[in-house]
Write a protein that holds these residues in place. Structure first.
Motif, PDB file in Angstrom:
ATOM      1  N   UNK C  25     -50.838   8.506  -2.829  1.00 30.06           N
ATOM      2  CA  UNK C  25     -49.805   9.315  -3.910  1.00 30.06           C
ATOM      3  C   UNK C  25     -50.078  10.902  -4.123  1.00 30.06           C
ATOM      4  N   UNK C  27     -50.782  12.657  -1.584  1.00 23.26           N
ATOM      5  CA  UNK C  27     -50.174  13.610  -0.403  1.00 23.26           C
ATOM      6  C   UNK C  27     -49.233  14.520  -0.844  1.00 23.26           C
ATOM      7  N   UNK C  28     -49.336  15.836  -0.482  1.00 20.45           N
ATOM      8  CA  UNK C  28     -48.184  16.950  -0.954  1.00 20.45           C
ATOM      9  C   UNK C  28     -48.657  17.282  -2.009  1.00 20.45           C
ATOM     10  N   UNK C  29     -49.559  16.988  -2.982  1.00 22.21           N
ATOM     11  CA  UNK C  29     -49.850  17.511  -4.364  1.00 22.21           C
ATOM     12  C   UNK C  29     -51.358  17.776  -4.422  1.00 22.21           C
ATOM     13  N   UNK C  30     -52.196  17.814  -3.417  1.00 20.82           N
ATOM     14  CA  UNK C  30     -53.631  18.300  -3.615  1.00 20.82           C
ATOM     15  C   UNK C  30     -53.883  19.388  -4.238  1.00 20.82           C
ATOM     16  N   UNK C  31     -55.183  19.585  -4.474  1.00 26.07           N
ATOM     17  CA  UNK C  31     -55.494  21.296  -5.189  1.00 26.07           C
ATOM     18  C   UNK C  31     -55.466  22.314  -4.326  1.00 26.07           C
ATOM     19  N   UNK C  32     -55.743  22.009  -2.754  1.00 27.04           N
ATOM     20  CA  UNK C  32     -55.563  22.863  -1.724  1.00 27.04           C
ATOM     21  C   UNK C  32     -55.120  22.185  -0.585  1.00 27.04           C
ATOM     22  N   UNK C  36     -55.696  18.227   0.450  1.00 25.01           N
ATOM     23  CA  UNK C  36     -54.857  17.503   0.411  1.00 25.01           C
ATOM     24  C   UNK C  36     -54.831  16.419   1.969  1.00 25.01           C
TER      25      UNK C  36
END
Lengths: 318, 95, 250
Positions: C25, C27-32, C36
């Protein structure tokens, strides 16, 4: 430096590029060269990162485990490619944070195609097949571009990207050969992604402002219209092969040109989406800004921890 | 915006034993351990490496291309450093 | 069909499946960007493990079901994962806490599973343990960074550990299938892993300047299919395609 000296340097610079020499980060370069490269390379990097979102949208819903890992790996590659490209851009004296800032404030652009929504699983196929297909056409010539770090990043990107389009076409093929419902899903995705994919190759040559300069610096090898024609010519037979119909009533083989003639592209739609009025522009930007802002305390913590660790190490040494 | 961003690191990867480490690219990380982990995840996803070096970019001192003339051109005419400079008859083998 | 073996495999595989889905979930929304990519790698490892387990389970079941049927076409009560792995990505501290609390167990578990008399399971464990060692390194490093980072991150990390702590005891709970498989030398006696697990976790929390929660009552039920409300939503995503378009190939 006097104007004449600069002119002289510029002349030598252009000659180097004409001789196919690469330009490296510390070399002298005209300011316009630097700015143009920052613009194009970061736009490219942003496109990779924003491009993760429409496909990421289907990771949790992929229909099989095999499809799920392939899609995850593909979207992860896009993160990697974004990273290579940001790194290459940073060699021009701008930080990744500044580049993000440009993206988040709307100053920097990204490929408009990612402002369209992914509504069904078939969209994963259509994106891989068409969008990555169009991207490859754009990207392969960039492996020979004049700026060394960009060219090296692109060589890596192209090498890794070769599975992406195959992955997409395989999804489409499976759907097209599946049940009537699956085939319909595939055709519907092709209908929705075909025209935006053609637009992805950029405005027509008479409307394209950067082409001449870009050609000289090898940021471009062919014009937008040539690339578009190449894309259409290679994609139509692929659609035929799996029994899907290109949604263009004017599409016709031209025996004389040995190419396909095709219908009018809705450029009004293109410019509206570029200007921010596409179906997903706001949503995409919100997702990126949200990830960045929600990640701030995490990044800060990591820095604070690194500093503490460093201090402890120094104390021990004393 | 944060005041302190993760610094930039240069990544060198040895593809297989017997080869030298080669510059692969760069990435951001808060510290050396993280740089190594990130390098593993970013640059060796396809089994590209058996060893990784990371160096914070600011620690690299690079020569200035403006000095390329004095640095590198003097070596261009030192042809006697290359084996082809020495004329030997074809009959001489294994040399 | 070897009912106990089948259920035993599912018990292991469902943990990786549900945790993989949770990591996916992000993937594409990580903190850096770098983080990610790292989280996606963990997700990919877990799904790879899931496929090995379910392919084996499909063989054991012998009723013609595929790995995807097993992964995606069971009812909610038939998923046997522990409650810990289905907890949501409330923020990155929860993601990391969940990952570490599971990794520390997973690593110890796989190291025992390598000794299984079932050669397929021991071979899978042998492959997975390298991946999971890396996961544990990644998650424990991050627990330290967030715990011993800024004031804000320490509060967030502590909160995540406090909230998820209630799900740790279940890891060492034995089902009937577990007991039967232990008796046959196939399964791992998880009760024996408990002491070392808490030692390891305590040590890390201390290093991360975090407090060990003093909890006497723990939540369990996942292994018997009694889940938290979060799982239903996760499954509606996971199963959507297979439910909406039954009996098709993708």
């Amino acid at each position: 430096m006097s104007e004449e000296q600069i002119k002289n340097l510029e002349k030598q610079f252009e000659e180097r590029i004409a001789r196919d020499e690469k330009i490296e980060p510390k070399d002298w370069m005209p300011e316009k060269y630097r700015q143009t490269h920052i613009r194009q390379m970061s736009q490219h990097a942003h496109s990779e990162i924003i491009g993760m979102l429409p496909e990421g949208n289907w990771i949790t819903r992929a229909p099989s485990l095999r499809r799920k890992v392939a899609l995850l790996a593909k979207v992860q590659d896009e993160a990697g490619h974004g990273l290579y490209l940001y790194s290459a851009t940073e060699t021009l004296g701008i930080s990744r944070e500044e580049l993000y800032e440009q993206l988040h404030t709307g100053k920097a652009k990204y490929s408009s195609i990612f402002n369209y929504p992914t509504l069904t699983w078939a969209d994963m196929g259509a994106i891989g097949w068409l969008v990555d297909g169009a991207a490859i056409i754009n990207q392969v010539p960039l492996c020979n571009t004049s700026y060394g770090p960009y060219s090296r990043a692109m060589i890596r990107v192209c090498k890794e990207e070769s599975f992406h389009q195959r992955q997409g076409y395989e999804i489409m093929m499976k759907l097209a050969n599946g049940t009537p419902e699956q085939k319909e899903m595939a055709q519907d995705a092709l209908n929705r992604w075909w025209w935006p994919s053609l637009m992805m190759l950029g405005p027509t040559d008479d409307k394209s402002v950067h082409t001449a300069q870009s050609m000289k610096w090898k940021l471009k090898r062919k014009t937008n219209d040539e690339l578009r024609q190449q894309f259409i010519d290679q994609t139509v037979p692929q659609a035929d092969l799996i029994g899907l119909t290109i949604p263009d009533p004017d599409l016709k083989w031209n025996e004389e040109r040995q190419s396909y003639d095709f219908g009018e592209i809705n450029w009004d739609e293109f410019w509206q989406v570029v200007k921010g009025h596409g179906p997903m522009n706001k949503e995409r930007m919100r997702a990126r800004i949200n990830a960045w802002e929600c990640g701030e305390w995490v990044r800060d913590a990591a820095m604070a921890h690194a500093e503490k660790k460093q201090q402890r190490k120094q104390k021990q040494a004393v | 915006m944060s005041t302190k961003n993760w610094p930039l690191w240069e990544i060198f990867v040895r593809s297989k034993n017997g080869l030298e480490h080669r510059h692969f690219g760069s990435l951001h990380a808060a510290d050396a351990e993280m740089a190594l982990e990130n390098a593993r995840d970013v640059y060796t996803r396809r089994n590209e490496g058996v060893s990784i070096w990371v160096v914070e970019s600011k620690h690299i001192t690079a020569s200035n291309p403006e000095n390329n003339g004095e640095l590198f051109e003097p070596a261009q005419d030192k042809v006697y450093r290359h084996p082809t400079f020495y004329d030997l008859p074809d009959e001489v083998k294994h040399m | 069909m070897k009912e106990n073996l089948y259920n035993y495999i599912l018990g292991i595989a469902d943990n990786s499946l549900i945790l993989g889905q949770r990591m996916g979930e992000l993937c594409g929304h990580g903190p850096s960007l770098e983080t990610d990519i790292a989280c996606t790698n963990i997700s990919l490892d877990l799904f790879g493990q899931v496929r090995s387990y379910f392919q084996y389970a499909a063989k054991v079941s012998g009723d013609g079901r595929t790995e995807d049927d097993i992964a995606m076409l069971r009812k909610e009560r038939d998923y046997k994962n522990v409650l810990l792995v289905e907890q949501p990505n409330t923020n990155f501290a929860y993601t990391i806490a969940r990952q570490f609390l599971f990794d520390a167990y997973h690593l110890a578990f796989l190291s025992e599973l390598q000794k299984s008399t079932d050669l397929t399971l021991s071979a899978i464990a042998n492959k997975c343990i390298k991946e999971v060692s890396y996961h544990e390194r990644f998650s424990s490093d991050w627990v330290k960074r967030l715990g011993d980072g800024t004031e804000e991150s320490c509060v967030k990390m502590q909160e995540a550990i406090d909230d998820l702590w209630t799900y740790t005891d279940e890891l060492f709970h034995q089902t009937e299938a577990d007991k039967a498989m232990v008796a046959e030398g196939v399964g791992v006696d998880v009760t024996k892993l408990k002491e070392d697990y808490y030692k390891r976790v305590h040590r890390l929390l201390e290093e991360a300047t975090l407090k060990v929660p003093q909890l006497k009552w723990f939540q369990k039920g996942g292994k018997e299919g009694i889940h938290t409300e979060h799982l239903g939503y996760l499954l509606s995503d996971l199963q959507y395609m297979q439910r909406a378009y039954p009996n098709m190939e993708w």
